[in-house]
Design an enzyme around this catalytic site. Structure first.
Site, PDB file in Angstrom:
ATOM      1  N   SER A 132       0.815  -1.213   0.000  1.00 64.84           N
ATOM      2  CA  SER A 132       0.000   0.000   0.000  1.00 64.84           C
ATOM      3  C   SER A 132       0.850   1.265   0.000  1.00 64.84           C
ATOM      4  CB  SER A 132      -0.921   0.004   1.224  1.00 64.84           C
ATOM      5  OG  SER A 132      -0.190  -0.235   2.398  1.00 64.84           O
ATOM      6  N   HIS A 143      -2.269  -2.615  -6.009  1.00 65.26           N
ATOM      7  CA  HIS A 143      -2.753  -2.226  -4.682  1.00 65.26           C
ATOM      8  C   HIS A 143      -4.277  -2.297  -4.646  1.00 65.26           C
ATOM      9  CE1 HIS A 143      -3.385   1.091  -1.469  1.00 65.26           C
ATOM     10  NE2 HIS A 143      -3.437  -0.111  -0.923  1.00 65.26           N
ATOM     11  N   GLU A 187      -5.005   0.193  -7.687  1.00 68.88           N
ATOM     12  CA  GLU A 187      -3.915   1.060  -8.154  1.00 68.88           C
ATOM     13  C   GLU A 187      -2.864   0.146  -8.785  1.00 68.88           C
ATOM     14  OE1 GLU A 187      -3.189   4.997  -5.531  1.00 68.88           O
ATOM     15  OE2 GLU A 187      -2.920   3.160  -4.400  1.00 68.88           O
ATOM     16  N   ASN A 208      -2.890   6.333  -0.428  1.00 69.17           N
ATOM     17  CA  ASN A 208      -2.405   6.519   0.947  1.00 69.17           C
ATOM     18  C   ASN A 208      -1.620   7.807   1.144  1.00 69.17           C
ATOM     19  OD1 ASN A 208      -3.524   4.367   2.408  1.00 69.17           O
ATOM     20  ND2 ASN A 208      -2.177   2.955   1.322  1.00 69.17           N
TER      21      ASN A 208
END
Length: 283
Positions: A119, A140, A152, A190
């Site tokens: 992540s 991800h 992702e 993130n």
């Protein structure tokens, strides 16, 4: 390249979810973890998810049985030597991931793609420990994997266009929406989400408001479906801390400094929902 068989490493929350959506897409899936009890727990989660789908009329019993038949739990990574793709979904720790990638590189057939569900960690650095950096890519997935649509896709420095295209097509086959992102700390999801969660924790740490009040403001004022502190508990406070550390180290900017209260909770073992205690208490 056509992907028919996938190795998923890690039968935890993310790994089990990835294995489930891969099997639902018609792929043969080898689910690997260190201990039989981890695999049992992961398979139990998948079975529970599928049973819920049957109850709600989204799947038939026959479809559930067919999906489970495509899942093969094992503690031996070598059982997947002929897989065309491996997806690593282990804990968010660079050394652990590098070690797994060395093993995957050794075990999987020549030409197999190696993906990581990291992540926040750099794909290029993970790829560098293998003999096939051009075949390494980031996938991800979002939590919970069977529900969330986004994946992702992150290229490393050496990742080829062909590998990217293969993973993009596969993501769609798995019912996901792939979005291409470059290899920077935290990617997009993130890099934006974690500083917000960290700032919410600072609000509690500095006595600005209670966790309940912070979450209520973000839900009612910003139309978030879940408050940032509830979300942090759901993600796992240890994972939140690990990602903040990656951002802080990667950018060297004080705005990414993890809140001392987040560190304290992690040291106390208050990791959120999975341990029964985080910013909230779970029975």
């Amino acid at each position: 390249m056509e992907i028919r068989k996938v190795l998923v490493i890690g039968a935890g929350q993310m790994g089990a979810g990835i294995a489930q959506v891969a099997a639902q897409a018609g792929l043969e899936v080898v689910l690997n973890d260190l201990k039989p009890e981890f695999l049992e727990r992961g398979m139990g989660t998948i079975t529970k998810n599928l049973s819920r789908d049957v109850e709600k009329g989204r799947k038939t019993e026959e479809e559930k049985a067919a999906i489970l038949a495509r899942l093969h739990p094992t503690t031996n990574m070598g059982d997947a030597h002929d897989a065309q793709l491996a997806i690593e979904a282990a804990t968010e720790n660079m050394e652990i991931k590098k070690n797994i990638f060395r093993q995957m590189d050794e075990v999987l057939q020549e030409g197999a793609i190696l993906a990581t569900n990291t992540s926040s960690l750099p794909i290029t650095e993970i790829a560098a420990v293998t003999s096939r950096p051009e075949l390494v890519i980031g996938m991800h997935f979002m939590n919970p994997v069977p529900v969330m649509k986004l994946v992702e896709i992150i290229r490393g420095l050496a990742t080829t266009d062909e590998v990217y295209k293969t993973i993009e097509v596969l993501s769609k086959q798995m019912g996901k929406v792939p979005v291409e992102v470059n290899d920077f700390p935290g990617f997009v999801s993130n890099r934006v989400l974690m500083p917000m969660i960290n700032e919410a924790i600072y609000c509690v740490f500095e006595g600005v408001a209670t966790p309940e009040a912070v979450d209520e403001v973000m839900k009612l004022g910003m139309n978030h479906p879940m408050g940032p502190l509830t979300l942090a508990d759901f993600i796992g406070l240890d994972t939140c801390l690990a990602i903040m550390e990656v951002l802080y180290e990667g950018f060297g900017d004080s705005k990414y400094r993890p809140c001392p209260l987040l560190r304290k909770y992690v040291k106390a073992g208050w990791l959120g929902k999975k341990t029964g205690r985080g910013f909230y208490t779970y029975s």
